[in-house]
Design an enzyme around this catalytic site. Structure first.
Site, PDB file in Angstrom:
ATOM      1  CG  HIS A 118     -17.500  -1.391   8.257  1.00  0.00           C
ATOM      2  ND1 HIS A 118     -17.993  -2.482   8.221  1.00  0.00           N
ATOM      3  CD2 HIS A 118     -16.804  -1.172   9.140  1.00  0.00           C
ATOM      4  CE1 HIS A 118     -17.464  -3.112   9.630  1.00  0.00           C
ATOM      5  NE2 HIS A 118     -16.709  -2.216  10.089  1.00  0.00           N
ATOM      6  CG  HIS A 193     -11.661  -2.200  10.292  1.00  0.00           C
ATOM      7  ND1 HIS A 193     -12.253  -1.772   9.291  1.00  0.00           N
ATOM      8  CD2 HIS A 193     -12.308  -2.972  11.343  1.00  0.00           C
ATOM      9  CE1 HIS A 193     -13.400  -1.793   9.423  1.00  0.00           C
ATOM     10  NE2 HIS A 193     -13.394  -2.453  10.649  1.00  0.00           N
ATOM     11  NE  ARG A 213     -16.560 -12.398   8.403  1.00  0.00           N
ATOM     12  CZ  ARG A 213     -17.745 -12.722   8.318  1.00  0.00           C
ATOM     13  NH1 ARG A 213     -18.062 -13.774   6.914  1.00  0.00           N
ATOM     14  NH2 ARG A 213     -18.465 -12.412   9.102  1.00  0.00           N
TER      15      ARG A 213
END
Length: 335
Positions: A118, A193, A213
């Site tokens: 993010h 992550h 992603r």
């Protein structure tokens, strides 16, 4: 609560707020990696692939709706628009305006989530007019050998990252952690992550739905389509340095045991056994997530009962109350 009061007139007046613990209707999200474990938290599932339950959200098009009491069926946005300081407190209103700054979820990963990250506040603002997404995970249940991916094994670089991404060997340079119930991880923006299969967790994060992603295990949906990747956007956002995201903490009974304290939120674990008085003279809102057990909130002459899987918002206007029961609670607020 006195449910006979006309809540529309109360909202229109905007001069009186009746403070009580607010419980919200879950917003359930079907995901390719989701399963059925959220039913163990009392969620009524509409399919066998529900991956997320958004418990408290002011994300556009995903506004939480009150489930209990006087303001039942009102949205969190309506309440904050009408009573910003009573809900959020003066300091939070000064900082964020009429925006609820945090998002609370439960996640059930039947299979691995994508490898993702993010952006920070600066990038998210510039690219998406959004907050960044700093988050924390509390593991509520984990199957045997369940694991998560968090960051790089060693300091890396964009060159090494891209080489492994293109060769489909990216997981080989990423750090895995075996997890169990009660483990806590703090995921700063830019940290690459993934939540692994077999994990049920509670997530605390900034109000943002921006995810980059980068690798999705080459899977496709029932129509043979793969999900979009955001490789180019991610390059500038990734933190390539090795990190230490695992949080070690105390578990003192009836105490506010610190988990995370950052610019975006503070979180504590309260192993509740009996009663705990809360004095909110600091004019803050609090959120409590019940990860285990049952508890009640006593305030003024009222008592409200809650259970495992409930997430409640204590408005800033509720200055004194008592927590009573046998439960494990996550307590979250912004200083």
């Amino acid at each position: 609560m006195n449910s006979n009061i006309d809540h529309i007139n109360v909202l229109d007046s905007k001069d009186a707020f009746f403070a009580y613990p607010l419980l919200f209707k879950p917003i359930l999200k079907d995901r390719i990696w989701g399963g059925k474990k959220l039913a163990t938290l009392g969620k009524e599932l509409s399919s066998e692939s529900i991956g997320e339950s958004w418990e408290l959200s002011m994300v556009e098009n995903d506004l939480s709706v009150v489930e209990n009491g006087l303001y039942k069926n009102e949205t969190i946005k309506t309440l904050i628009d009408s009573y910003p300081e009573a809900i959020l407190g003066k300091s939070i209103t000064n900082q964020f305006g009429k925006q609820f700054p945090l998002l609370f979820k439960f996640l059930d990963a039947k299979s691995d989530l994508s490898i993702q990250l993010h952006p920070n506040d600066e990038l998210a603002k510039k690219r998406h007019n959004s907050f960044g997404k700093t988050e924390m995970w509390y593991i509520m249940q984990a199957d045997e050998n369940a694991r998560i991916i968090l960051g790089f094994k060693e300091d890396s670089s964009s060159e090494e990252y891209l080489e492994n991404l293109n060769n489909k060997t990216l997981p080989s340079i990423l750090k895995e952690y075996k997890v169990k119930k009660g483990d806590v991880f703090f995921i700063e923006t830019g940290t690459i992550h993934a939540i692994g299969a077999g994990i049920l967790l509670a997530e605390i994060q900034q109000t943002s739905d921006i995810t980059y992603r980068v690798y999705d295990w080459d899977r496709v949906d029932e129509n043979g389509n793969s999900r979009a990747l955001h490789v180019d956007l991610a390059l500038e956002a990734i933190n390539y340095q090795k990190q230490n995201p695992e949080i070690l903490y105390d578990k003192v009974e009836n105490n506010e045991n610190l988990l995370v304290s950052c610019d975006f939120f503070t979180s504590n674990l309260i192993p509740l056994n009996g009663t705990k008085e809360i004095d909110n003279s600091n004019d803050l809102f609090y959120v409590y997530i019940c990860t285990e057990g049952n508890f009640e909130v006593q305030f003024e002459t009222q008592t409200m009962n809650f259970k495992e899987g409930d997430t409640i918002l204590i408005p800033a206007a509720m200055q004194n109350y008592v927590l009573k029961g046998n439960a494990t609670l996550l307590q979250i607020f912004i200083k």
